[in-house]
Design a protein around this motif. Structure first.
Motif, PDB file in Angstrom:
ATOM      1  N   HIS A 231      -2.375   1.696 -11.565  1.00 36.54           N
ATOM      2  CA  HIS A 231      -3.298   2.841 -11.541  1.00 36.54           C
ATOM      3  C   HIS A 231      -2.580   4.148 -11.220  1.00 36.54           C
ATOM      4  CE1 HIS A 231      -7.158   1.055 -12.450  1.00 36.54           C
ATOM      5  NE2 HIS A 231      -6.647  -0.048 -11.915  1.00 36.54           N
TER       6      HIS A 231
ATOM      7  N   GLN B  66     -10.514   9.768  -7.228  1.00 33.96           N
ATOM      8  CA  GLN B  66     -11.246   8.496  -7.277  1.00 33.96           C
ATOM      9  C   GLN B  66     -10.217   7.384  -7.344  1.00 33.96           C
ATOM     10  OE1 GLN B  66     -14.674   8.356  -9.843  1.00 33.96           O
ATOM     11  NE2 GLN B  66     -14.435   6.153 -10.114  1.00 33.96           N
ATOM     12  N   ALA B  67     -10.210   6.553  -6.332  1.00 33.49           N
ATOM     13  CA  ALA B  67      -9.164   5.529  -6.210  1.00 33.49           C
ATOM     14  C   ALA B  67      -9.523   4.291  -7.030  1.00 33.49           C
ATOM     15  CB  ALA B  67      -8.979   5.160  -4.745  1.00 33.49           C
ATOM     16  N   GLU B  68      -8.562   3.385  -7.159  1.00 28.90           N
ATOM     17  CA  GLU B  68      -8.793   2.152  -7.922  1.00 28.90           C
ATOM     18  C   GLU B  68      -9.549   1.122  -7.099  1.00 28.90           C
ATOM     19  OE1 GLU B  68      -5.964   3.549  -7.278  1.00 28.90           O
ATOM     20  OE2 GLU B  68      -4.461   2.197  -6.462  1.00 28.90           O
ATOM     21  N   ASP B  69      -9.605   1.287  -5.806  1.00 26.47           N
ATOM     22  CA  ASP B  69     -10.403   0.405  -4.954  1.00 26.47           C
ATOM     23  C   ASP B  69     -10.448   1.024  -3.553  1.00 26.47           C
ATOM     24  OD1 ASP B  69      -7.994  -0.269  -3.645  1.00 26.47           O
ATOM     25  OD2 ASP B  69      -7.658  -1.980  -4.957  1.00 26.47           O
TER      26      ASP B  69
ATOM     27  N   PHE C 181      -5.787   4.225   2.178  1.00 32.59           N
ATOM     28  CA  PHE C 181      -4.356   4.545   2.289  1.00 32.59           C
ATOM     29  C   PHE C 181      -4.049   5.938   1.739  1.00 32.59           C
ATOM     30  CE2 PHE C 181      -4.121   0.148   3.340  1.00 32.59           C
ATOM     31  CZ  PHE C 181      -3.082   0.092   4.241  1.00 32.59           C
TER      32      PHE C 181
ATOM     33  N   ARG D 124       0.809  -1.226   0.000  1.00 30.41           N
ATOM     34  CA  ARG D 124       0.000   0.000   0.000  1.00 30.41           C
ATOM     35  C   ARG D 124       0.840   1.274   0.000  1.00 30.41           C
ATOM     36  NH1 ARG D 124      -3.095  -3.767  -1.522  1.00 30.41           N
ATOM     37  NH2 ARG D 124      -3.843  -5.144   0.119  1.00 30.41           N
TER      38      ARG D 124
ATOM     39  N   ARG E  51      -1.437   5.397 -14.466  1.00 38.71           N
ATOM     40  CA  ARG E  51      -2.576   5.965 -15.188  1.00 38.71           C
ATOM     41  C   ARG E  51      -2.946   7.349 -14.641  1.00 38.71           C
ATOM     42  NH1 ARG E  51      -7.974   5.786 -14.737  1.00 38.71           N
ATOM     43  NH2 ARG E  51      -7.962   4.763 -12.728  1.00 38.71           N
ATOM     44  N   LYS E  52      -2.821   7.494 -13.339  1.00 37.55           N
ATOM     45  CA  LYS E  52      -3.214   8.766 -12.717  1.00 37.55           C
ATOM     46  C   LYS E  52      -2.147   9.852 -12.891  1.00 37.55           C
ATOM     47  CE  LYS E  52      -5.965   6.488  -9.108  1.00 37.55           C
ATOM     48  NZ  LYS E  52      -7.307   6.825  -9.583  1.00 37.55           N
TER      49      LYS E  52
ATOM     50  N   ASN F 203      -2.090  -3.660  -8.446  1.00 36.64           N
ATOM     51  CA  ASN F 203      -3.178  -2.814  -8.940  1.00 36.64           C
ATOM     52  C   ASN F 203      -2.894  -1.344  -8.647  1.00 36.64           C
ATOM     53  OD1 ASN F 203      -5.678  -2.657 -10.243  1.00 36.64           O
ATOM     54  ND2 ASN F 203      -6.751  -2.442  -8.306  1.00 36.64           N
ATOM     55  N   HIS F 204      -2.374  -1.076  -7.458  1.00 41.62           N
ATOM     56  CA  HIS F 204      -2.084   0.316  -7.107  1.00 41.62           C
ATOM     57  C   HIS F 204      -1.006   0.881  -8.040  1.00 41.62           C
ATOM     58  CE1 HIS F 204      -4.493  -0.574  -3.705  1.00 41.62           C
ATOM     59  NE2 HIS F 204      -3.583  -1.276  -3.061  1.00 41.62           N
TER      60      HIS F 204
ATOM     61  N   PRO G 146      -0.508   4.057  -2.879  1.00 43.31           N
ATOM     62  CA  PRO G 146      -1.629   4.944  -2.542  1.00 43.31           C
ATOM     63  C   PRO G 146      -1.304   5.927  -1.425  1.00 43.31           C
ATOM     64  CG  PRO G 146      -2.264   2.625  -2.278  1.00 43.31           C
ATOM     65  CD  PRO G 146      -0.905   2.642  -2.869  1.00 43.31           C
ATOM     66  N   ALA G 147      -0.520   5.515  -0.451  1.00 46.56           N
ATOM     67  CA  ALA G 147      -0.144   6.463   0.612  1.00 46.56           C
ATOM     68  C   ALA G 147       0.682   7.603   0.024  1.00 46.56           C
ATOM     69  CB  ALA G 147       0.630   5.743   1.715  1.00 46.56           C
TER      70      ALA G 147
ATOM     71  N   ILE H 250      -9.255  -0.167  -0.826  1.00 45.87           N
ATOM     72  CA  ILE H 250      -7.988  -0.299  -0.097  1.00 45.87           C
ATOM     73  C   ILE H 250      -7.150   0.950  -0.368  1.00 45.87           C
ATOM     74  CG2 ILE H 250      -5.905  -1.680   0.203  1.00 45.87           C
ATOM     75  CD1 ILE H 250      -7.452  -4.070  -0.945  1.00 45.87           C
ATOM     76  N   ALA H 251      -7.046   1.297  -1.649  1.00 44.87           N
ATOM     77  CA  ALA H 251      -6.278   2.488  -2.015  1.00 44.87           C
ATOM     78  C   ALA H 251      -6.896   3.734  -1.386  1.00 44.87           C
ATOM     79  CB  ALA H 251      -6.223   2.629  -3.530  1.00 44.87           C
TER      80      ALA H 251
END
Lengths: 264, 471
Positions: free
Chosen positions: A109, B153-156, B162, A73, A112-113, A105-106, A76-77, B158-159
């Protein structure tokens, strides 16, 4: 400053807990040299990490703000930190299992972001901290604690993965070439946008012992034999490239795939 | 000029990498065995050294080439420390103007959450589409921009959680909103928020489960998960309003509590309340709490009085170590020390439990002489309130207890009420979850009134039970 002095001034402690011969020490040293080369300080950056040996690099040792998150994670953090305060220079340091398996997955993405963070994936080919289980980058036929007869799953080529989902900065450096790794880190930290680097690193304790090269030195020798810089690989025929892996900095999938042979 | 190379034998692990990488073969095994059980290295032919630095780059700090004079090195280090900037302390209570023009509004529960969060100072939202919480995501995407906040807007889910935690450490008040399955995905992150003391607000718009269940239908089936869903199971603050007005008020309260206690606060809603449109009165001024930062103070507990510790943000120059692993007050990992772990876990519980009197917030009706106490949470409280009033008209000694703060559970209040020997009845939009929590506090008869059918409970059904004993 020499590496020893950089470690004294930039790390929370000079002594780490990595196993003898661990490639992560080479990454740490090259990273310290790179920020010195850029005229920057460790605390100009902030770090996020997941779980595993890779996470110990920033969380236990780098003298800077850092967030040791849960397994996979860290990205995302990092996105949260960077969006909330764009002035922060956010670096994620993760492992191959961390970023490409549970956090896969993070990772895609984040590309992509287009969030401007730098992601280092310290790839030791398996899950080192938990005992050497097979991971998303474990080479075919390699023995691990969960593939005693040889891994039967296809590994990810992380550079190809990042470029193929639209990444515009993907690099790969093996620890066998520390000067080049240091230069690669320098360019990456100086660049903008989402950046990714796969640091191919030896894990003698978990990977080496199960695959007939328990000495770090012979794993480094293996890397030298199998990894070619893109400058050296350019112009080689497909048969000459066969069995070789190319490293360097790649900006497009097209630039990278020319170095791949049919088997890859 | 010849190079000066030394090998610090206390740091050499005997890995042989210097011998492998050095092009001039200046290292060899010494006779000594190092701390790692391997032969440490020594320099045999320093005159051949070209100073290329390969050896030091592959070494865990043992090799030193051409060190700076000691005074020069210490002055560089001192200069780096001098660059720390003086920062003022910040945080605490403040009064702010309402973002919306004060007055009377007609809005849905989901809209009330958005408006209240923004009014409370929320400037970061990350979320993932899920029914029945979608309107919060959509409205945040629209409203955040104008306020200089950040929406992603996150991918899920969980994201989402975090990202929220990352934003929180960057100094913003942050939230996410989800529903059943998404809330389950967030439990990993929430456990980290507990452990690393990360203030944030998580809205769970409950829907009928298990699993996908009835995505559009209301339920209160995450009542136990909100408190016990994460590994580690430390105390949580969980709120559940019963009206749109209360949703607005408790959203602001959620942010204030998250910032004061440095915890993730769970704000429960449900598929009914989220889409119910009602009158909301918005006042001129709001009382808002911002997390406290005192420069140089340890960033983590256990604090001596179990209050929340000072919270710096990334970029303050505190060299923060934030981890979900067992850590000391500075944030340094301390996973081998049993007392550090035990003190930390007890502290995380005590941080909330030692202030449970203050956190007690219940609606109470006709409890003085009640022989039957109806305990209802959130939306069910609306039905229960009508049923209790009507039953009183028929002369039944019934009363209502509706905890707005569900956890920490108001067990002291329940225990007080039990002394009269009253029977407790617990209507729930679930198979019966909170009735067990009440049973744990008292020995009185506790009757679960479960209705896990994805419908709000008809007030007449509760009335019929209170008057005729039929469920």
């Amino acid at each position: 400053m020499n590496v020893r002095e950089l470690r004294e001034s930039c790390l929370r402690q000079v002594r780490t807990t990595f196993c003898p011969g661990c490639g992560y020490e080479i990454f740490i040293n090259c990273f310290l040299k790179a920020i010195e080369g850029l005229g920057r300080r460790m605390d100009d950056y902030c770090f996020t990490a997941g779980i595993g040996c890779s996470a110990w690099v920033p969380n236990n040792y780098f003298r800077a703000d850092n967030f040791h998150t849960a397994h996979g994670r860290a990205v995302p953090a990092a996105i949260g930190l960077k969006l909330a305060n764009p002035d922060l220079e956010v670096i994620t340091i993760g492992g191959d299992g961390d970023l490409a398996s549970i956090g896969g997955n993070h990772l895609i993405h984040a590309i992509r972001k287009r969030v401007p963070i730098a992601v280092f994936c310290l790839n030791n080919y398996l899950y080192g901290m938990t005992g050497g289980q097979a991971g998303p980058t474990t080479p075919l036929s390699s023995r691990t604690s969960t593939s005693l007869d040889g891994n039967s799953e296809e590994p990810f080529d992380l550079v190809k993965l990042v470029l193929s989902v639209g990444g515009r900065y993907a690099s790969r450096y093996p620890t066998a070439y520390p000067h080049l790794l240091k230069k690669g880190i320098e360019s990456m930290l100086a660049a903008d946008g989402f950046r990714f680097m796969e640091v191919v690193s030896q894990c003698p304790r978990q990977y080496g012992v199960r695959n007939e090269s328990s000495a770090a030195s012979s794993m480094i020798a293996w890397q030298k034999e199998h990894y070619l810089s893109k400058e050296k690989a350019r112009g080689l025929s497909s048969s000459e490239l066969n069995g070789k892996l190319v490293f360097g900095n790649f900006r497009t999938a097209g630039e990278y795939v020319q170095f791949l042979t049919e088997e890859q | 000029m010849p190079h000066v190379i030394t090998v610090d034998h206390s740091l050499c692990r005997g890995c042989n990498l210097c011998m492998e990488l050095c092009p001039k073969s200046i290292f060899q095994d010494s006779a000594d065995i190092g701390p790692a059980g391997l032969k440490v290295k020594e320099v045999v032919s320093p005159d051949n050294c070209t100073g290329c630095g390969l050896c030091e780059l592959c070494c865990p700090g043992a090799i030193s080439i051409d060190p700076l004079p000691h005074e020069v090195f210490t002055s560089i280090c001192a200069e780096q420390k001098d660059r720390l900037v003086e920062r003022p302390a910040r945080g605490g209570w403040k009064q702010v103007n309402s973002l919306l023009t004060p007055g009377r509004y007609f809005m849905t529960g989901n809209d009330a959450i958005v408006e209240a969060a923004l009014a409370a100072g929320c400037r970061f939202f990350a979320g993932y589409p899920i029914t029945p919480a979608n309107e919060i995501l959509e409205e945040m995407s629209r409203r955040m921009k104008g306020l200089g906040g950040k929406f992603i807007q996150a991918e899920d889910e969980i994201a989402s959680v975090f990202m929220v935690m990352g934003a929180s450490w960057a100094g913003l008040k942050a939230m996410t909103a989800t529903a059943g399955p998404g809330f389950a995905l967030m439990q990993e992150g929430l456990s980290l928020a507990d452990m690393a003391e990360v203030p944030c607000v998580i809205v769970n718009v409950q829907r009928a489960g298990p699993s996908t269940g009835q995505a559009t239908r209301p339920a209160a089936m995450d009542m136990r998960e909100a408190r016990y869903g994460s590994h580690g199971g430390v105390q949580r603050i969980v709120l559940y309003p019963d009206s749109v007005q209360e949703t607005f008020d408790l959203t602001i309260e959620s942010f204030n509590l998250a910032e004061r206690f440095r915890v993730p606060v769970i704000l429960l809603s449900d598929g009914y309340l989220s889409h119910l449109s009602e009158k909301v009165e918005i006042g001129e001024r709001l009382r808002i709490y911002d997390r406290v930062y005192v420069p140089g103070e340890p960033a983590f507990g256990p604090t001596p009085d179990s209050s929340a510790p000072s919270m710096p943000r990334f970029g303050d120059g505190e060299d923060l170590q934030v981890t979900g692993s067992t850590h000391d007050r500075s944030g340094k990992r301390s996973t081998a020390d049993t007392s550090v772990q035990e003190n930390l876990v007890f502290y995380l519980d005590r941080k909330i439990l030692s202030r449970r009197e203050e956190l007690l917030d219940c609606e109470e009706m006709f409890l003085d002489d009640a022989e039957v106490v109806v305990v209802a949470f959130g939306t069910v409280g609306r039905s229960a309130r009508w049923a209790v009033k009507e039953a009183r008209k028929t002369g039944r000694a019934v009363g209502l207890l509706r905890p707005r703060v569900v956890y920490p559970f108001p067990s002291q209040r329940i225990t007080e009420l039990s002394k009269s020997g009253a029977k407790f009845v617990v209507p729930e939009m679930s198979q019966g979850q909170m009735s067990f929590v009440i049973s744990q506090c008292i020995t009185n008869e506790v009757v679960p009134l479960p209705q896990p059918n994805g419908q709000i409970i008809d007030p007449r059904r509760i009335f019929r039970y209170l008057t005729e004993g039929e469920w």
